[in-house]
Scaffold this active site. Structure first.
Site, PDB file in Angstrom:
ATOM      1  N   LYS A 179      -0.570   4.741   4.643  1.00 18.02           N
ATOM      2  CA  LYS A 179      -1.408   3.773   5.362  1.00 18.02           C
ATOM      3  C   LYS A 179      -0.823   3.517   6.747  1.00 18.02           C
ATOM      4  CE  LYS A 179      -3.853  -0.620   4.844  1.00 18.02           C
ATOM      5  NZ  LYS A 179      -5.133  -0.002   5.217  1.00 18.02           N
TER       6      LYS A 179
ATOM      7  N   HIS B 286       0.840  -1.199   0.000  1.00 16.24           N
ATOM      8  CA  HIS B 286       0.000   0.000   0.000  1.00 16.24           C
ATOM      9  C   HIS B 286       0.877   1.253   0.000  1.00 16.24           C
ATOM     10  CE1 HIS B 286      -3.213  -2.790   1.232  1.00 16.24           C
ATOM     11  NE2 HIS B 286      -4.033  -1.878   0.756  1.00 16.24           N
TER      12      HIS B 286
END
Length: 273
Positions: A163, A159
């Site tokens: 995040k 990600h």
């Protein structure tokens, strides 16, 4: 809930996901944007939600108080942080509002609170609202039943740098799907980190690896590795709109449902597969 359009409120309207949720709500027939929320003190308060999302003027202004908009929505869509989501959950339970929860990173107590609230209101709670991811979860169940006892299972997820939780909620859902198919508890077989002299791989475990870099929207791979061959099942998201569209679709699906805890398998009718 109203008999006509389902009216939705969007939490975190000024964030990356919030803006795409607004776009999705404005683009799906049968759904009406009723309210948009931001934190107290945000410079975005008073802005038009549609203009904020690049979708044109809507007449819906960004507010900070749920009380101020409690009569303007039927379903609350929340992709924020666990603490804020649980506060919103208490409000929605008190006022009989449905919820779509895409927030990740809940501890066991938070998940229990969601389950308790679902005794009074209808909730769709999912780690990932992408149609493709939820089809992948079903494929993982099938693969695990055939190959899981004879292979080494690893889950790799990547990600963007912003995040804040790891492994991702989707990676954990993948692990849960595989463990359930093998009649195991993920807590008993998950390996979340390896460092130093670890010794040989323990048979029957499910390993997790995490990447955080750049602007990766979301990539997840489950690997079933044996001697001489390896099966990989991968999903790659290129836009957050896939999650936003799934969440708004879930809100529409809640129309007419008074209470209960559901996930995307229910929304997509995947349980029959």
């Amino acid at each position: 809930m109203h008999d006509a359009n389902i009216r939705v409120a969007i939490a975190g309207a000024g964030g990356r996901m919030g803006r795409q949720l607004i776009q999705a709500a404005l683009g799906l027939e049968g759904v009406q944007l009723g309210a948009a929320l931001e934190r107290e003190g945000s410079s975005l308060l008073g802005s038009d939600a549609g203009e904020l999302a690049g979708a044109g003027k809507t007449g819906v202004t960004v507010q900070s108080s749920l009380d101020a908009v409690k009569d303007d929505f039927d379903v609350f869509i929340d992709f924020t942080r666990p603490e804020g989501t649980l506060n919103h959950l208490a409000f929605c339970r008190q006022h009989g509002k449905g919820m779509v929860i895409g927030t990740t990173g809940f501890d066991d107590a938070g998940k229990q609170a969601i389950g308790e609230a679902a005794k009074d209101i209808a909730i769709v709670f999912a780690a990932n609202f992408s149609v493709g991811v939820n089809v992948m979860l079903k494929l993982l169940e099938k693969a695990a039943k055939v190959m899981g006892d004879y292979t080494d299972i690893e889950i790799i997820e990547a990600h963007h740098r912003h995040k804040v939780d790891a492994p991702s909620g989707t990676a954990l859902a993948m692990g849960e799907a595989i463990a359930h198919a093998l009649d195991k508890d993920l807590k008993d077989c998950a390996v979340y980190s390896r460092e130093g002299h670890t010794g040989e791989r323990v048979p029957g475990t499910i390993g997790f690896a995490t990447v955080r870099a750049g602007d990766i929207v979301g990539e997840h791979t489950a690997m079933f590795a044996d001697i001489g061959e390896r099966l990989e099942i991968t999903h790659k998201a290129s836009s957050r709109m896939t999650f936003a569209n799934g969440a708004v679709r879930s809100a529409l699906w809640l129309k007419g449902k008074d209470k209960g805890l559901f996930d995307m398998k229910d929304v997509l009718n995947l349980n029959y597969l």
